[in-house]
Design a protein around this motif. Structure first.
Motif, PDB file in Angstrom:
ATOM      1  N   ILE A   1       0.856  -1.187   0.000  1.00 48.37           N
ATOM      2  CA  ILE A   1       0.000   0.000   0.000  1.00 48.37           C
ATOM      3  C   ILE A   1       0.891   1.235   0.000  1.00 48.37           C
ATOM      4  O   ILE A   1       1.810   1.332   0.820  1.00 48.37           O
ATOM      5  CB  ILE A   1      -0.923  -0.003   1.231  1.00 48.37           C
TER       6      ILE A   1
ATOM      7  N   THR B   1       2.879   3.019   3.216  1.00 43.68           N
ATOM      8  CA  THR B   1       2.987   2.197   4.429  1.00 43.68           C
ATOM      9  C   THR B   1       4.460   1.974   4.773  1.00 43.68           C
ATOM     10  O   THR B   1       5.306   1.827   3.900  1.00 43.68           O
ATOM     11  CB  THR B   1       2.287   0.842   4.260  1.00 43.68           C
TER      12      THR B   1
ATOM     13  N   TYR C   1      -4.609  -7.980  -0.882  1.00 50.15           N
ATOM     14  CA  TYR C   1      -5.385  -6.730  -0.959  1.00 50.15           C
ATOM     15  C   TYR C   1      -5.075  -5.886  -2.193  1.00 50.15           C
ATOM     16  O   TYR C   1      -5.976  -5.514  -2.949  1.00 50.15           O
ATOM     17  CB  TYR C   1      -5.153  -5.905   0.310  1.00 50.15           C
ATOM     18  N   MET C   2      -3.805  -5.573  -2.424  1.00 51.28           N
ATOM     19  CA  MET C   2      -3.471  -4.672  -3.525  1.00 51.28           C
ATOM     20  C   MET C   2      -3.772  -5.276  -4.900  1.00 51.28           C
ATOM     21  O   MET C   2      -3.990  -4.546  -5.865  1.00 51.28           O
ATOM     22  CB  MET C   2      -1.998  -4.259  -3.452  1.00 51.28           C
TER      23      MET C   2
ATOM     24  N   LYS D   1      -7.568  -4.352  -5.191  1.00 50.20           N
ATOM     25  CA  LYS D   1      -8.063  -3.080  -4.672  1.00 50.20           C
ATOM     26  C   LYS D   1      -9.002  -2.387  -5.656  1.00 50.20           C
ATOM     27  O   LYS D   1     -10.059  -1.872  -5.259  1.00 50.20           O
ATOM     28  CB  LYS D   1      -6.887  -2.154  -4.339  1.00 50.20           C
TER      29      LYS D   1
ATOM     30  N   GLU E   1      -3.892  -0.858   8.220  1.00 49.42           N
ATOM     31  CA  GLU E   1      -3.424  -0.246   6.971  1.00 49.42           C
ATOM     32  C   GLU E   1      -4.496  -0.306   5.886  1.00 49.42           C
ATOM     33  O   GLU E   1      -4.698   0.668   5.145  1.00 49.42           O
ATOM     34  CB  GLU E   1      -2.151  -0.949   6.501  1.00 49.42           C
ATOM     35  N   ILE E   2      -5.166  -1.433   5.781  1.00 48.56           N
ATOM     36  CA  ILE E   2      -6.216  -1.570   4.765  1.00 48.56           C
ATOM     37  C   ILE E   2      -7.391  -0.659   5.096  1.00 48.56           C
ATOM     38  O   ILE E   2      -7.935   0.021   4.216  1.00 48.56           O
ATOM     39  CB  ILE E   2      -6.664  -3.041   4.659  1.00 48.56           C
TER      40      ILE E   2
ATOM     41  N   TYR F   1      -7.357   2.132   6.791  1.00 50.83           N
ATOM     42  CA  TYR F   1      -6.966   3.513   6.542  1.00 50.83           C
ATOM     43  C   TYR F   1      -6.909   3.820   5.047  1.00 50.83           C
ATOM     44  O   TYR F   1      -7.336   4.890   4.599  1.00 50.83           O
ATOM     45  CB  TYR F   1      -5.604   3.777   7.188  1.00 50.83           C
ATOM     46  N   ASP F   2      -6.414   2.863   4.265  1.00 54.12           N
ATOM     47  CA  ASP F   2      -6.330   3.061   2.822  1.00 54.12           C
ATOM     48  C   ASP F   2      -7.719   3.237   2.211  1.00 54.12           C
ATOM     49  O   ASP F   2      -7.922   4.117   1.360  1.00 54.12           O
ATOM     50  CB  ASP F   2      -5.612   1.870   2.173  1.00 54.12           C
TER      51      ASP F   2
ATOM     52  N   LYS G   1      -9.503   6.575   3.125  1.00 61.45           N
ATOM     53  CA  LYS G   1      -9.077   7.747   2.359  1.00 61.45           C
ATOM     54  C   LYS G   1      -9.659   7.782   0.948  1.00 61.45           C
ATOM     55  O   LYS G   1      -9.441   8.759   0.220  1.00 61.45           O
ATOM     56  CB  LYS G   1      -7.550   7.772   2.262  1.00 61.45           C
ATOM     57  N   CYS G   2     -10.345   6.710   0.561  1.00 64.10           N
ATOM     58  CA  CYS G   2     -10.838   6.624  -0.814  1.00 64.10           C
ATOM     59  C   CYS G   2     -12.190   7.307  -0.982  1.00 64.10           C
ATOM     60  O   CYS G   2     -13.128   6.770  -1.600  1.00 64.10           O
ATOM     61  CB  CYS G   2     -10.942   5.157  -1.247  1.00 64.10           C
TER      62      CYS G   2
END
Length: 437
Positions: free
Chosen positions: A48, A51, A193-194, A197, A217-218, A220-221, A224-225
Motif C-alpha cells: 500500500i 505504508t 489486498y493490492m 483493490k 493499513e487496509i 486507513y487506505d 481515504k478513498c
C-alpha cells in the motif's frame, strides 16, 4: 551433482536473503538458495503506498551484525544517490516500497540465488551424510539434483483463514475471473489486498476482520478513498485496538538477552508468556492509529462518518454467500450477543501460520518435533540431532515473539552460520539489556 554445497537455502524471503548477503563474505562456504517465485517481491499484496516498516532502517539484512557489509541499507542509499535526502528526511522507518527495492538491489548483486526454482523433495544420503535436494527449474521444465551438508528452511508462513470463512474463500470466489463490473462478492485474505483493490473500490459494503497492522493499513487506505462506500466496517476480536509497544525498556526484549531468557523457560510457561505479548509484535503503529482518528475526525466535520463502523471485542463466527453478498455471523464477547452484518467485500486480516513444507516428508524421521507437532527448535535454530537442518521464523514457540522481527534476522543468521562454520565467525554482542530478565 559433483558439487557438495555447504548450505542449501530453501525460500528467499528477507531472512534467507540476509543469510545469502552475510555468507557472501565467508568465501570458505559454498552456498546456493532456491525460491519458486520468479523474482523477489516482498508482500506484494500489501504494498500500500506510504505504508512503513515497524522497525528502523538499521534493522536491515545485515547491519546489526555486520555494519561494514556492502549490503547495508545505508550503502544502498549511497549507491542510489539518496543518502543526503534520507538524512534530511529524518524518518528512521522506511516505506515498504523502499525496503522491497533495497532487497531487490541486494538480490541483483548475489550470484547464489536461484528464483523460479521449486524444491520438490529432500533425501538423505547416508554414504556421505549429505542432503540430496531435487529442484524443479520452472523455466526449463527440468529437475536437477543438488547436494548439501546443511539445509536452511526459510519458506515463511502462509495466510491463516479461519474455518468459518473457508467456505466463501474457496472455491466460491474465483479471483482469476473477477472483473471491475463483476457482481460477485469478493472474499480475500489481506495478503492479496493490492491485487484486488481496484475491484474492491467498485463495491459498496466492505468488512475487514482483524486486529493488527495489516487490518489497520487496509482500513486507513479505504478510509481515504472518498465516501464511495455505503458501509466500511472493521471488526476485531481483541479488546481494543492495541498500539505496538515501543518504549525503550520494552525494546530491550527484542535482543539476544531476552531470547536466551525465553528459551530457558519451561514449555508451558513459554506458552503462557507468549499469550500475553500480542502488543509486542501484533500491535498497530501508534502514528497510524492517530492518522486513522484524524481522518475520522475530518469526516465527522463534513458529516461523512455515519457509514463507518469500528468495533472491538467482536469475532467472526460464520460467513455465508447469499447471492451477491456475504452474510456474516458476529459475536460480541463483552455483550455476550450475536448479530449479523452484510457486505460484498470481506477482507480477512487474520494473520499467518506456520506449516511444515511437504518437501521434507522423506526426511521427516530426522527432524525433531514437540508434543504439539511443532519443530523442536534448538537454541542454535537447528531442528535435527546433528545441527544440519535449520529454520528461519519457525521458532516463535521456542525463542519468543521476536522470531518474525526483521531486525533479529541478522542475529539468527549469524548464530546459524557460526554453528555451521564451527567457530564464532561473527562476534555477537552480549549483555545488551540494562534490565534483568
Amino acid at each position: 551433482m559433483n558439487t557438495v554445497y555447504d548450505i542449501i537455502g530453501v525460500g528467499i524471503g528477507p531472512f534467507n536473503l540476509g543469510m545469502a548477503a552475510m555468507v557472501d563474505k565467508m568465501k570458505f562456504l559454498n552456498c546456493i538458495f532456491f525460491d519458486e517465485n520468479p523474482e523477489f517481491n516482498w508482500h506484494a499484496g500489501m504494498m500500500i503506498p506510504g505504508t512503513r516498516l515497524q522497525v528502523p532502517f538499521y534493522a536491515d539484512l545485515v547491519t546489526v551484525v555486520d555494519p561494514t557489509s556492502k549490503y547495508t541499507y545505508l550503502n544502498y542509499l549511497k549507491e542510489k544517490q539518496r543518502l543526503f535526502r534520507f538524512a534530511i528526511h529524518e524518518n528512521n522507518f522506511v516505506t515498504r516500497k523502499e525496503y522491497n527495492d533495497y532487497c531487490r538491489w541486494v538480490v541483483e548483486q548475489l550470484d547464489s540465488l536461484r528464483f523460479n526454482h521449486q524444491v520438490r523433495d529432500v533425501q538423505f544420503d547416508e554414504s556421505d551424510n549429505t542432503y540430496v535436494v531435487n529442484v524443479f527449474n520452472k523455466a526449463s521444465q527440468s529437475t536437477v539434483q543438488y547436494k548439501a551438508k546443511h539445509l536452511v528452511i526459510g519458506v515463511g508462513t502462509v495466510p491463516y483463514v479461519p474455518d468459518c470463512a473457508n467456505n466463501v474463500l474457496y472455491p466460491e470466489t474465483c479471483f482469476e475471473s473477477l472483473t471491475m463490473t463483476s457482481s460477485s462478492p469478493i472474499a480475500i485474505h489481506s495478503s492479496k489486498y493490492m491485487l484486488y483493490k481496484e475491484a474492491i473500490l467498485q463495491k459498496k459494503k466492505v468488512c475487514i476482520i482483524g486486529s493488527g497492522q495489516s487490518a489497520a493499513e487496509i482500513f486507513y487506505d479505504l478510509l481515504k478513498c472518498g465516501d464511495r462506500f455505503e458501509s466500511l466496517a472493521w471488526y476485531t476480536r481483541s479488546e481494543r485496538f492495541y498500539p505496538m509497544e515501543y518504549s525503550k525498556l520494552t525494546l530491550e526484549m527484542t535482543s539476544p538477552d531476552y531470547i536466551d531468557h525465553f528459551y530457558s523457560l519451561a514449555p508451558g510457561k513459554k506458552k503462557e508468556v507468549l499469550a500475553r505479548q500480542s502488543m509486542l509484535y501484533k500491535g498497530i503503529n501508534f502514528s497510524l492509529i492517530n492518522e486513522i482518528y484524524d481522518t475520522l475526525y475530518a469526516k465527522d466535520i463534513d458529516g461523512n462518518s455515519g457509514s463507518i463502523i469500528i468495533q472491538a471485542s467482536t469475532s467472526l463466527e460464520s460467513a455465508t454467500r447469499c447471492g451477491t453478498k456475504f452474510q456474516l455471523g458476529l459475536y460480541h464477547e463483552e455483550l455476550v450477543k450475536t448479530f449479523e452484518d452484510h457486505c460484498d467485500v470481506l477482507i480477512l486480516a487474520t494473520g499467518y501460520e506456520q506449516t511444515n513444507p511437504s518437501f521434507l516428508n522423506v526426511i521427516i524421521n530426522r527432524i525433531k518435533f514437540d508434543d504439539e507437532g511443532r519443530y523442536q527448535v534448538k537454541k542454535n535454530y537447528s531442528i535435527d540431532s546433528n545441527n544440519s537442518v535449520f529454520v528461519q521464523n519457525a521458532e516463535l514457540h521456542t525463542h519468543g515473539f521476536s522470531a518474525p522481527d526483521l531486525g533479529m534476522g541478522p542475529y539468527r543468521n549469524a548464530t546459524i552460520l557460526n554453528t555451521i562454520a564451527g567457530y564464532d565467525h561473527f562476534n555477537l554482542e552480549k549483555k545488551i539489556a540494562f534490565r534483568r530478565f
